[in-house]
Design an enzyme around this catalytic site. Structure first.
Site, PDB file in Angstrom:
ATOM      1  N   TYR A 201      -9.716   5.625   7.092  1.00 33.40           N
ATOM      2  CA  TYR A 201      -9.910   6.012   8.499  1.00 33.40           C
ATOM      3  C   TYR A 201     -10.954   7.119   8.519  1.00 33.40           C
ATOM      4  O   TYR A 201     -10.820   8.096   7.774  1.00 33.40           O
ATOM      5  CB  TYR A 201      -8.613   6.571   9.091  1.00 33.40           C
ATOM      6  CG  TYR A 201      -7.515   5.566   9.353  1.00 33.40           C
ATOM      7  CD1 TYR A 201      -6.626   5.187   8.344  1.00 33.40           C
ATOM      8  CD2 TYR A 201      -7.336   5.025  10.620  1.00 33.40           C
ATOM      9  CE1 TYR A 201      -5.599   4.277   8.597  1.00 33.40           C
ATOM     10  CE2 TYR A 201      -6.308   4.117  10.877  1.00 33.40           C
ATOM     11  CZ  TYR A 201      -5.446   3.756   9.856  1.00 33.40           C
ATOM     12  OH  TYR A 201      -4.425   2.859  10.113  1.00 33.40           O
TER      13      TYR A 201
ATOM     14  N   TYR B  13       3.647   6.993   9.961  1.00 33.46           N
ATOM     15  CA  TYR B  13       2.772   5.840   9.691  1.00 33.46           C
ATOM     16  C   TYR B  13       3.570   4.707   9.025  1.00 33.46           C
ATOM     17  O   TYR B  13       3.438   3.546   9.414  1.00 33.46           O
ATOM     18  CB  TYR B  13       1.608   6.261   8.779  1.00 33.46           C
ATOM     19  CG  TYR B  13       0.496   5.220   8.687  1.00 33.46           C
ATOM     20  CD1 TYR B  13       0.580   4.168   7.774  1.00 33.46           C
ATOM     21  CD2 TYR B  13      -0.624   5.288   9.508  1.00 33.46           C
ATOM     22  CE1 TYR B  13      -0.417   3.210   7.688  1.00 33.46           C
ATOM     23  CE2 TYR B  13      -1.633   4.337   9.431  1.00 33.46           C
ATOM     24  CZ  TYR B  13      -1.519   3.304   8.514  1.00 33.46           C
ATOM     25  OH  TYR B  13      -2.520   2.341   8.429  1.00 33.46           O
TER      26      TYR B  13
ATOM     27  N   HIS C  11       0.840  -1.198   0.000  1.00 34.96           N
ATOM     28  CA  HIS C  11       0.000   0.000   0.000  1.00 34.96           C
ATOM     29  C   HIS C  11       0.875   1.248   0.000  1.00 34.96           C
ATOM     30  O   HIS C  11       1.820   1.358   0.769  1.00 34.96           O
ATOM     31  CB  HIS C  11      -0.908   0.019   1.247  1.00 34.96           C
ATOM     32  CG  HIS C  11      -2.108  -0.854   1.105  1.00 34.96           C
ATOM     33  ND1 HIS C  11      -3.268  -0.627   1.789  1.00 34.96           N
ATOM     34  CD2 HIS C  11      -2.329  -1.960   0.340  1.00 34.96           C
ATOM     35  CE1 HIS C  11      -4.173  -1.543   1.465  1.00 34.96           C
ATOM     36  NE2 HIS C  11      -3.620  -2.372   0.591  1.00 34.96           N
TER      37      HIS C  11
ATOM     38  N   LYS D 165       0.600   0.545  15.094  1.00 35.39           N
ATOM     39  CA  LYS D 165       1.974   0.519  15.608  1.00 35.39           C
ATOM     40  C   LYS D 165       2.281  -0.680  16.509  1.00 35.39           C
ATOM     41  O   LYS D 165       3.447  -1.013  16.707  1.00 35.39           O
ATOM     42  CB  LYS D 165       2.235   1.803  16.410  1.00 35.39           C
ATOM     43  CG  LYS D 165       2.329   3.027  15.534  1.00 35.39           C
ATOM     44  CD  LYS D 165       3.591   3.011  14.669  1.00 35.39           C
ATOM     45  CE  LYS D 165       3.428   3.856  13.427  1.00 35.39           C
ATOM     46  NZ  LYS D 165       3.593   3.065  12.198  1.00 35.39           N
TER      47      LYS D 165
ATOM     48  N   PRO E 207      -4.717   0.891  18.551  1.00 36.53           N
ATOM     49  CA  PRO E 207      -4.378   0.389  17.209  1.00 36.53           C
ATOM     50  C   PRO E 207      -4.562   1.407  16.075  1.00 36.53           C
ATOM     51  O   PRO E 207      -4.232   1.137  14.944  1.00 36.53           O
ATOM     52  CB  PRO E 207      -5.307  -0.807  17.020  1.00 36.53           C
ATOM     53  CG  PRO E 207      -6.354  -0.673  18.036  1.00 36.53           C
ATOM     54  CD  PRO E 207      -5.809   0.136  19.153  1.00 36.53           C
TER      55      PRO E 207
HETATM   56  P1  FAS Z   1       1.272 -10.982  22.216  1.00 36.62           P
HETATM   57  O1  FAS Z   1       0.252 -10.611  23.252  1.00 36.62           O
HETATM   58  O2  FAS Z   1       0.848 -11.087  20.791  1.00 36.62           O
HETATM   59  O3  FAS Z   1       1.930 -12.401  22.576  1.00 36.62           O
HETATM   60  C1  FAS Z   1       2.254 -12.714  23.918  1.00 36.62           C
HETATM   61  C2  FAS Z   1       2.267 -14.239  24.038  1.00 36.62           C
HETATM   62  O4  FAS Z   1       2.682 -14.568  25.377  1.00 36.62           O
HETATM   63  C3  FAS Z   1       0.884 -14.860  23.842  1.00 36.62           C
HETATM   64  O5  FAS Z   1       0.967 -15.931  22.930  1.00 36.62           O
HETATM   65  C4  FAS Z   1       0.481 -15.316  25.245  1.00 36.62           C
HETATM   66  O6  FAS Z   1      -0.307 -16.499  25.214  1.00 36.62           O
HETATM   67  C5  FAS Z   1       1.836 -15.578  25.875  1.00 36.62           C
HETATM   68  N1  FAS Z   1       1.811 -15.469  27.342  1.00 36.62           N
HETATM   69  C6  FAS Z   1       1.148 -14.550  28.096  1.00 36.62           C
HETATM   70  N2  FAS Z   1       1.370 -14.792  29.413  1.00 36.62           N
HETATM   71  C7  FAS Z   1       2.197 -15.886  29.479  1.00 36.62           C
HETATM   72  C8  FAS Z   1       2.790 -16.591  30.536  1.00 36.62           C
HETATM   73  N3  FAS Z   1       2.543 -16.250  31.813  1.00 36.62           N
HETATM   74  N4  FAS Z   1       3.573 -17.661  30.249  1.00 36.62           N
HETATM   75  C9  FAS Z   1       3.818 -18.003  28.954  1.00 36.62           C
HETATM   76  N5  FAS Z   1       3.283 -17.363  27.889  1.00 36.62           N
HETATM   77  C10 FAS Z   1       2.487 -16.314  28.164  1.00 36.62           C
HETATM   78  N6  FAS Z   1      -1.780  -3.969  16.775  1.00 36.62           N
HETATM   79  C11 FAS Z   1      -1.852  -3.340  15.577  1.00 36.62           C
HETATM   80  O7  FAS Z   1      -0.834  -2.849  15.093  1.00 36.62           O
HETATM   81  N7  FAS Z   1      -3.069  -3.247  14.910  1.00 36.62           N
HETATM   82  C12 FAS Z   1      -4.222  -3.813  15.424  1.00 36.62           C
HETATM   83  O8  FAS Z   1      -5.292  -3.720  14.831  1.00 36.62           O
HETATM   84  C13 FAS Z   1      -4.175  -4.489  16.653  1.00 36.62           C
HETATM   85  N8  FAS Z   1      -5.296  -5.074  17.183  1.00 36.62           N
HETATM   86  C14 FAS Z   1      -5.208  -5.702  18.405  1.00 36.62           C
HETATM   87  C15 FAS Z   1      -6.338  -6.312  18.997  1.00 36.62           C
HETATM   88  C16 FAS Z   1      -6.247  -6.948  20.255  1.00 36.62           C
HETATM   89  C17 FAS Z   1      -7.467  -7.592  20.871  1.00 36.62           C
HETATM   90  C18 FAS Z   1      -5.021  -6.959  20.940  1.00 36.62           C
HETATM   91  C19 FAS Z   1      -4.911  -7.597  22.309  1.00 36.62           C
HETATM   92  C20 FAS Z   1      -3.899  -6.366  20.368  1.00 36.62           C
HETATM   93  C21 FAS Z   1      -3.982  -5.739  19.088  1.00 36.62           C
HETATM   94  N9  FAS Z   1      -2.871  -5.156  18.489  1.00 36.62           N
HETATM   95  C22 FAS Z   1      -2.921  -4.528  17.297  1.00 36.62           C
HETATM   96  C23 FAS Z   1      -1.612  -5.193  19.127  1.00 36.62           C
HETATM   97  C24 FAS Z   1      -1.007  -6.551  18.878  1.00 36.62           C
HETATM   98  O9  FAS Z   1      -0.921  -6.788  17.484  1.00 36.62           O
HETATM   99  C25 FAS Z   1       0.317  -6.564  19.582  1.00 36.62           C
HETATM  100  O10 FAS Z   1       1.065  -5.400  19.343  1.00 36.62           O
HETATM  101  C26 FAS Z   1       1.130  -7.778  19.245  1.00 36.62           C
HETATM  102  O11 FAS Z   1       0.361  -8.922  19.444  1.00 36.62           O
HETATM  103  C27 FAS Z   1       2.364  -7.732  20.151  1.00 36.62           C
HETATM  104  O12 FAS Z   1       2.971  -8.951  20.070  1.00 36.62           O
HETATM  105  P2  FAS Z   1       3.657  -9.601  21.379  1.00 36.62           P
HETATM  106  O13 FAS Z   1       4.438  -8.535  22.079  1.00 36.62           O
HETATM  107  O14 FAS Z   1       4.320 -10.813  20.890  1.00 36.62           O
HETATM  108  O15 FAS Z   1       2.454  -9.929  22.377  1.00 36.62           O
HETATM  109  C1  PHB Z   2      -6.159  -3.971  10.747  1.00 40.08           C
HETATM  110  O1  PHB Z   2      -6.191  -4.260   9.525  1.00 40.08           O
HETATM  111  O2  PHB Z   2      -6.482  -4.789  11.628  1.00 40.08           O
HETATM  112  C2  PHB Z   2      -5.727  -2.584  11.157  1.00 40.08           C
HETATM  113  C3  PHB Z   2      -5.181  -1.727  10.208  1.00 40.08           C
HETATM  114  C4  PHB Z   2      -4.786  -0.455  10.588  1.00 40.08           C
HETATM  115  C5  PHB Z   2      -4.954  -0.057  11.909  1.00 40.08           C
HETATM  116  C6  PHB Z   2      -5.505  -0.926  12.860  1.00 40.08           C
HETATM  117  C7  PHB Z   2      -5.896  -2.194  12.474  1.00 40.08           C
HETATM  118  O3  PHB Z   2      -4.577   1.196  12.286  1.00 40.08           O
END
Ligand code: FAS
Ligand code: PHB
Length: 390
Positions: free
Chosen positions: A201, A385, A72, A297, A293
């Site tokens: 957006y 971005y 993109h 980032k 989100p």
């Molecule tokens: P993660 O949370 O992905 O991974 C952590 C891992 O550690 C998990 O697998 C968990 O099971 C494990 N864990 C936890 N506690 C533990 C323990 N005690 N023992 C062993 N393992 C354990 N980011 C965006 O950029 N765009 C988005 O749209 C977006 N949407 C999101 C929606 C939701 C609901 C959430 C929660 C996050 C979202 N994020 C988004 C942010 C997300 O993408 C995170 O930045 C990303 O998952 C970060 O990755 P990790 O740091 O690996 O953490």
């Molecule tokens: C997504 O595709 O999940 C998405 C994209 C851009 C954002 C947040 C989420 O800023």
């Protein structure tokens, strides 16, 4: 068991760190409390910064991303009933983003880890961290009813916001900064073609909405909802109607609707823990920071933490230098706080807050009008971005 680096968490941060350390010949094991299927069932991020793509290439896991990912060059902003394109590629001298779901990034990293024979211990219960203030840290966990121990040189806390690593740090040794937003995002995944080739957006009096995608046949949409809302309050029909009401007429008419294959509400917060290093324990990714989100980032910050940490550990083992590990926290936090500010700014500009009155609504529109009409403002938004330099 003994290893050089014990990684807690098999999300993007833990998996990417494990893969890069493997490339550098550094032994590591991942301890994960869930199983592979559960992790792959989580629908999260969708936009990869150019730097993140480069890191995945360095880790040798970018083949499917380049095959299936969507490049993109910009995004669209929708406000006042019209859409305005932000040409980020032109504003940043050629930088682009890749739309490729976090689920697929995680899958590629898991498959690569399997291929190189690195161990991930799934269903690791009651993980606990010990002696990370000494040079002989340990991790204990329960598996098949037995308590087991991993002796290591370093522990990487990649266990997300609700993990055990940050909670294992003595309260007097850590400072936390937090802003919880008074709304959430209701997200839907549908096997329908995206309404537009790029992300949209929107700022609307009824609330924020985002049109995103995972492929040319799979769409990802979000609408701002209240903090205490519940997925059960939202039938698919109600979601599609609300999304249409927040879009410009052309997009509203162009939406292809279909059954949701995933529907969930994410709470929005800004959060930073300082520092990100405690002796032989390093925090990376959501374990150390959370962004709303809106700026796409979260996943990308996890990747930049891992870049700094993996290079620091390579320096330690290959050059016996402490410079990288000693500088990790300040280096990572400098980039984290810039992304925190950008995500807060995007969120403040695009969402309806409970105290958004007529004046603040006009201020938001003035900011958006300035953004789409000023080359300087467009460049500032674009360079953040697509991802600031590491
Ligand atoms: P993660 O949370 O992905 O991974 C952590 C891992 O550690 C998990 O697998 C968990 O099971 C494990 N864990 C936890 N506690 C533990 C323990 N005690 N023992 C062993 N393992 C354990 N980011 C965006 O950029 N765009 C988005 O749209 C977006 N949407 C999101 C929606 C939701 C609901 C959430 C929660 C996050 C979202 N994020 C988004 C942010 C997300 O993408 C995170 O930045 C990303 O998952 C970060 O990755 P990790 O740091 O690996 O953490
Ligand atoms: C997504 O595709 O999940 C998405 C994209 C851009 C954002 C947040 C989420 O800023």
């Amino acid at each position: 068991m003994r290893t050089q680096v014990a990684i807690i968490g098999s999300g993007p941060a833990g998996l990417l760190l494990g893969q890069l350390l493997d490339c550098y010949g550094i032994d590591n094991v991942i301890l994960e409390r869930k199983d592979r299927e559960y992790i792959l069932g989580r629908i999260r991020a969708g936009v990869l910064e150019q730097g993140t793509v480069g890191l995945l290439e360095e880790a040798g896991v970018a083949e499917r991303l380049h095959r299936d990912g969507l490049v993109h060059d910009g995004v669209e902003l929708c406000f006042g009933g019209s859409r305005y394109r932000i040409d980020m590629k032109a504003a940043t001298g050629g930088k682009t983003m890749v739309v490729y779901g976090q689920t697929e990034v995680t899958r590629d990293l898991m498959d690569a880890r399997l291929k190189v024979g690195r161990e991930t211990i799934y269903d690791a219960g009651d993980v606990s961290l010990h002696d990370f203030g000494t040079d002989q840290p340990k991790v204990r966990y329960v598996k098949d009813g037995k308590t087991r121990e991993v002796a290591c040189d370093f522990i990487a806390g990649c266990d997300g916001f609700r993990g055990v690593s940050r909670l294992s740090v003595p309260t007097e040794a850590i400072r936390m900064f937090e802003r919880i937003y008074p709304f959430g995002w209701l997200g839907i995944l549908s096997d329908t073609p995206p309404v537009s080739p790029e992300l949209i957006y929107t700022n609307h009096e009824r609330g924020f909405a985002l049109c995103s995608m995972r492929s040319a046949t799979r769409s990802r949409y979000y609408v701002q909802c209240t903090n205490d809302d519940h997925v059960d309050n939202w039938s698919d029909d109600r979601f599609w109607d609300e999304l249409r009401r927040r879009l410009d007429p052309k997009a509203a008419a162009g939406i292809v609707i279909g059954p949701s294959i995933e529907k969930s509400i994410a709470q929005l917060r800004s959060f930073v823990a300082e520092p990100m290093r405690f002796g032989r324990l390093f925090l990376a990714g959501d374990a150390a920071h959370i962004v709303p989100p809106t700026g796409a980032k979260g996943l990308n910050l996890a990747a930049s933490d891992v870049r700094y940490l993996s290079h620091a550990l390579r320096e330690f083992y290959n050059e016996r230098s402490h410079a990288g590990i000693d500088g990790y926290s300040s280096k990572a936090l400098a980039r984290v706080w810039k992304a925190e500010r950008f995500s807060w700014w995007m969120t403040s500009m695009l969402h309806r807050f409970p105290d958004t009155d007529e004046f603040s609504a006009r201020i938001q529109l003035a900011e958006l009008n300035y953004l789409v009409s000023s080359q300087a403002a467009t460049a500032a938004m674009s360079e953040q971005y697509v991802g600031l330099p590491y």
